[in-house]
Design a protein around this motif. Structure first.
Motif, mmCIF file in Angstrom:
data_model
loop_
_atom_site.group_PDB
_atom_site.id
_atom_site.type_symbol
_atom_site.label_atom_id
_atom_site.label_comp_id
_atom_site.label_asym_id
_atom_site.label_seq_id
_atom_site.Cartn_x
_atom_site.Cartn_y
_atom_site.Cartn_z
ATOM 1 N N LYS A 231 122.155 42.942 -8.554
ATOM 2 C CA LYS A 231 121.004 42.896 -7.645
ATOM 3 C C LYS A 231 120.058 41.754 -8.012
ATOM 4 O O LYS A 231 119.629 40.989 -7.138
ATOM 5 N N PHE A 232 119.757 41.608 -9.296
ATOM 6 C CA PHE A 232 118.828 40.562 -9.708
ATOM 7 C C PHE A 232 119.457 39.173 -9.589
ATOM 8 O O PHE A 232 118.766 38.196 -9.258
ATOM 9 N N ILE A 233 120.744 39.077 -9.839
ATOM 10 C CA ILE A 233 121.419 37.795 -9.631
ATOM 11 C C ILE A 233 121.394 37.430 -8.148
ATOM 12 O O ILE A 233 121.169 36.273 -7.774
ATOM 13 N N ALA A 234 121.600 38.412 -7.289
ATOM 14 C CA ALA A 234 121.560 38.161 -5.846
ATOM 15 C C ALA A 234 120.174 37.694 -5.410
ATOM 16 O O ALA A 234 120.049 36.794 -4.569
ATOM 17 N N LEU A 235 119.126 38.293 -5.967
ATOM 18 C CA LEU A 235 117.774 37.847 -5.651
ATOM 19 C C LEU A 235 117.574 36.392 -6.059
ATOM 20 O O LEU A 235 116.951 35.605 -5.322
ATOM 21 N N ALA A 236 118.087 36.021 -7.220
ATOM 22 C CA ALA A 236 117.977 34.636 -7.682
ATOM 23 C C ALA A 236 118.747 33.701 -6.763
ATOM 24 O O ALA A 236 118.261 32.618 -6.408
ATOM 25 N N VAL A 237 119.947 34.108 -6.372
ATOM 26 C CA VAL A 237 120.758 33.282 -5.474
ATOM 27 C C VAL A 237 120.043 33.099 -4.134
ATOM 28 O O VAL A 237 120.037 32.005 -3.563
ATOM 29 N N ALA A 238 119.429 34.166 -3.626
ATOM 30 C CA ALA A 238 118.704 34.075 -2.369
ATOM 31 C C ALA A 238 117.528 33.108 -2.478
ATOM 32 O O ALA A 238 117.264 32.315 -1.563
ATOM 33 N N ALA A 239 116.812 33.157 -3.597
ATOM 34 C CA ALA A 239 115.679 32.252 -3.803
ATOM 35 C C ALA A 239 116.148 30.804 -3.879
ATOM 36 O O ALA A 239 115.558 29.911 -3.261
ATOM 37 N N VAL A 240 117.215 30.582 -4.614
ATOM 38 C CA VAL A 240 117.774 29.238 -4.736
ATOM 39 C C VAL A 240 118.275 28.742 -3.378
ATOM 40 O O VAL A 240 118.072 27.584 -2.998
ATOM 41 N N GLY A 241 118.913 29.632 -2.632
ATOM 42 C CA GLY A 241 119.424 29.260 -1.321
ATOM 43 C C GLY A 241 118.318 28.857 -0.368
ATOM 44 O O GLY A 241 118.475 27.927 0.428
ATOM 45 N N ALA A 242 117.180 29.539 -0.458
ATOM 46 C CA ALA A 242 116.061 29.226 0.426
ATOM 47 C C ALA A 242 115.481 27.842 0.143
ATOM 48 O O ALA A 242 114.969 27.173 1.042
ATOM 49 N N VAL A 243 115.574 27.390 -1.098
ATOM 50 C CA VAL A 243 114.999 26.099 -1.487
ATOM 51 C C VAL A 243 116.015 24.959 -1.353
ATOM 52 O O VAL A 243 115.700 23.885 -0.833
ATOM 53 N N LEU A 244 117.242 25.183 -1.812
ATOM 54 C CA LEU A 244 118.227 24.104 -1.893
ATOM 55 C C LEU A 244 119.284 24.121 -0.790
ATOM 56 O O LEU A 244 119.916 23.099 -0.542
ATOM 57 N N ASP A 245 119.519 25.266 -0.191
ATOM 58 C CA ASP A 245 120.544 25.401 0.847
ATOM 59 C C ASP A 245 121.898 24.858 0.395
ATOM 60 O O ASP A 245 122.492 24.010 1.057
ATOM 61 N N PRO A 246 122.428 25.322 -0.737
ATOM 62 C CA PRO A 246 123.723 24.820 -1.204
ATOM 63 C C PRO A 246 124.875 25.370 -0.368
ATOM 64 O O PRO A 246 124.752 26.433 0.251
ATOM 65 N N GLU A 247 125.984 24.634 -0.373
ATOM 66 C CA GLU A 247 127.190 25.132 0.292
ATOM 67 C C GLU A 247 127.764 26.319 -0.456
ATOM 68 O O GLU A 247 128.301 27.250 0.149
ATOM 69 N N ALA A 248 127.677 26.261 -1.781
ATOM 70 C CA ALA A 248 128.308 27.291 -2.603
ATOM 71 C C ALA A 248 127.514 27.537 -3.869
ATOM 72 O O ALA A 248 126.778 26.668 -4.350
ATOM 73 N N VAL A 249 127.685 28.738 -4.412
ATOM 74 C CA VAL A 249 127.146 29.118 -5.712
ATOM 75 C C VAL A 249 128.327 29.540 -6.573
ATOM 76 O O VAL A 249 129.109 30.408 -6.185
ATOM 77 N N VAL A 250 128.470 28.900 -7.725
ATOM 78 C CA VAL A 250 129.540 29.240 -8.661
ATOM 79 C C VAL A 250 128.921 30.010 -9.816
ATOM 80 O O VAL A 250 128.015 29.517 -10.496
ATOM 81 N N LEU A 251 129.381 31.222 -10.042
ATOM 82 C CA LEU A 251 128.870 32.055 -11.130
ATOM 83 C C LEU A 251 129.724 31.855 -12.376
ATOM 84 O O LEU A 251 130.950 31.977 -12.329
ATOM 85 N N GLY A 252 129.076 31.557 -13.493
ATOM 86 C CA GLY A 252 129.803 31.358 -14.740
ATOM 87 C C GLY A 252 129.062 31.978 -15.906
ATOM 88 O O GLY A 252 128.143 32.774 -15.737
ATOM 89 N N GLY A 253 129.454 31.603 -17.103
ATOM 90 C CA GLY A 253 128.882 32.206 -18.300
ATOM 91 C C GLY A 253 129.642 33.455 -18.680
ATOM 92 O O GLY A 253 130.501 33.944 -17.940
ATOM 93 N N GLY A 254 129.330 34.005 -19.844
ATOM 94 C CA GLY A 254 130.057 35.156 -20.351
ATOM 95 C C GLY A 254 129.998 36.368 -19.446
ATOM 96 O O GLY A 254 130.947 37.152 -19.364
ATOM 97 N N ILE A 255 128.885 36.545 -18.726
ATOM 98 C CA ILE A 255 128.740 37.658 -17.791
ATOM 99 C C ILE A 255 129.025 37.223 -16.364
ATOM 100 O O ILE A 255 129.739 37.891 -15.622
ATOM 101 N N GLY A 256 128.483 36.076 -15.975
ATOM 102 C CA GLY A 256 128.681 35.595 -14.615
ATOM 103 C C GLY A 256 130.137 35.382 -14.249
ATOM 104 O O GLY A 256 130.516 35.506 -13.080
ATOM 105 N N SER A 257 130.968 35.067 -15.246
ATOM 106 C CA SER A 257 132.395 34.842 -14.993
ATOM 107 C C SER A 257 133.185 36.135 -14.801
ATOM 108 O O SER A 257 134.356 36.088 -14.424
ATOM 109 N N ARG A 258 132.562 37.276 -15.070
ATOM 110 C CA ARG A 258 133.267 38.559 -14.935
ATOM 111 C C ARG A 258 133.571 38.816 -13.459
ATOM 112 O O ARG A 258 132.677 38.843 -12.614
ATOM 113 N N ALA A 259 134.836 39.038 -13.167
ATOM 114 C CA ALA A 259 135.255 39.267 -11.783
ATOM 115 C C ALA A 259 134.594 40.504 -11.191
ATOM 116 O O ALA A 259 134.358 40.574 -9.979
ATOM 117 N N GLU A 260 134.268 41.492 -12.049
ATOM 118 C CA GLU A 260 133.678 42.736 -11.565
ATOM 119 C C GLU A 260 132.284 42.535 -10.958
ATOM 120 O O GLU A 260 131.782 43.400 -10.232
#
Length: 322
Positions: A231-260
């Motif tokens: 939920k909190f990652i989604a809020l961050a993605v939404a905020a970033v999307g509102a400012v930068l309007d990226p085509e894609a968001v790639v999630l990485g890192g030890g937790i972000g890379s988890r498929a779950e």
């Protein structure tokens, strides 16, 4: 002097230093990982230099054949002083010109950038960002950070701190001084928080990998802890999307890379009701920053050869797709 035919890449973290030696084509010929020297400062600079020279020796490569090194480090490299701001996990980096210290020890050009920026380069070259001109790489692990690619090149901001989304006023009280060291969002999504949420619900203290393992087995409390993270990652993605309007968001890192984590993030984004970018999981995992550093070093060596640049310290400029 031997022809410059190799480059070095370093992914520097608060607990580990991952380094590799690669040929001009980017193929890794030697690689190692060691614990980061807890003394920080010049001790880490010396550690990196010794590690790279050891890799070259082990691979039978003369050091004079290594033409450039790139380092991805936590924090924001200051283009004026060479010091690294916002890097609390490695001591004395805010008062050390790390670029100069490394260039002096290595004898060739050194590129220094934020580790998440380096990971974004890696994803741009061979990972989840390939094919996108505008995307962001969000690393979630011990903390959270973001690399921004705009029109094919990295965006760093006026002070080199673009993408420091840990300070977004989301998830915890941003006016509480206790949440201002790492940032309000980081306090809400840092890896240890997942384990803490699970412990608060069950009274049992387990590691983050165990929480994910139990979620896979259907443990409702583990699933809830991961859902809160999403939920909190989604809020961050939404905020970033509102400012930068990226085509894609790639999630990485030890937790972000988890498929779950991917589907819960997408589900929360859907509930926010705004147009959301494509969200993907990193294809490179923990190697993204190292691969990006190698790409940056290759770029630097090629540019140095073209313009006959003497060894110096610099902040990497934008690198577009090959």
């Amino acid at each position: 002097m031997a022809e410059n035919r190799y480059v070095a890449g370093v992914d520097l973290g608060g607990t580990k230093v991952r380094a590799a030696l690669a040929d001009r084509g980017g193929h890794i010929v030697a690689e190692d990982v060691v614990g980061t020297d807890p003394r920080g400062g010049t001790a880490v600079a010396e550690q990196i230099a010794a590690l790279l020279r050891s890799l070259a020796e082990g691979a039978g490569v003369a050091w004079t054949a290594v033409g450039a090194t790139a380092v991805g480090s936590p924090g924001a490299p200051n283009p004026e002083t060479g010091a690294i701001d916002l890097s609390p996990n490695i001591s004395s980096f805010d008062s050390l010109d790390l670029q100069h210290e490394l260039a002096r020890r290595l004898g060739h050009p050194v590129v220094l950038d934020n580790d998440v920026n380096m990971a974004a380069l890696g994803e741009q070259r061979t990972g989840g960002g390939r094919g996108y001109r505008d995307f962001v790489f969000v690393a979630v692990g011990t903390g959270i950070g973001m690399g921004i690619v705009v029109n094919g090149s990295l965006c760093r901001g006026a002070r080199g701190a673009a993408g420091e989304i840990s300070y977004l006023p989301l998830g915890t009280d941003p006016f509480d001084p206790a949440n201002q060291v790492r940032g309000a969002l980081e306090e809400a999504v840092a890896g240890a928080t997942i384990a803490r949420r699970y412990e608060e619900a069950t009274g049992e203290c387990v590691s983050v990998p165990v929480v994910f393992e139990r979620a896979g087995a259907g443990d409702e409390h583990a699933l809830a802890a991961i859902d809160d993270e999403a939920k909190f990652i989604a809020l961050a993605v939404a905020a970033v999307g509102a400012v930068l309007d990226p085509e894609a968001v790639v999630l990485g890192g030890g937790i972000g890379s988890r498929a779950e984590l991917l589907e819960p993030v997408r589900r929360w984004l859907g509930r926010l009701g705004a147009h959301a970018p494509i969200v993907r999981t990193s294809q490179l995992g923990h190697r993204a920053a190292l691969i990006g550093a190698i790409a940056a070093a290759r770029h630097e060596m090629t540019r140095g050869a073209e313009h006959r640049i003497e060894p110096e310290h610099r902040i990497i400029e934008g690198i577009t797709h090959e």
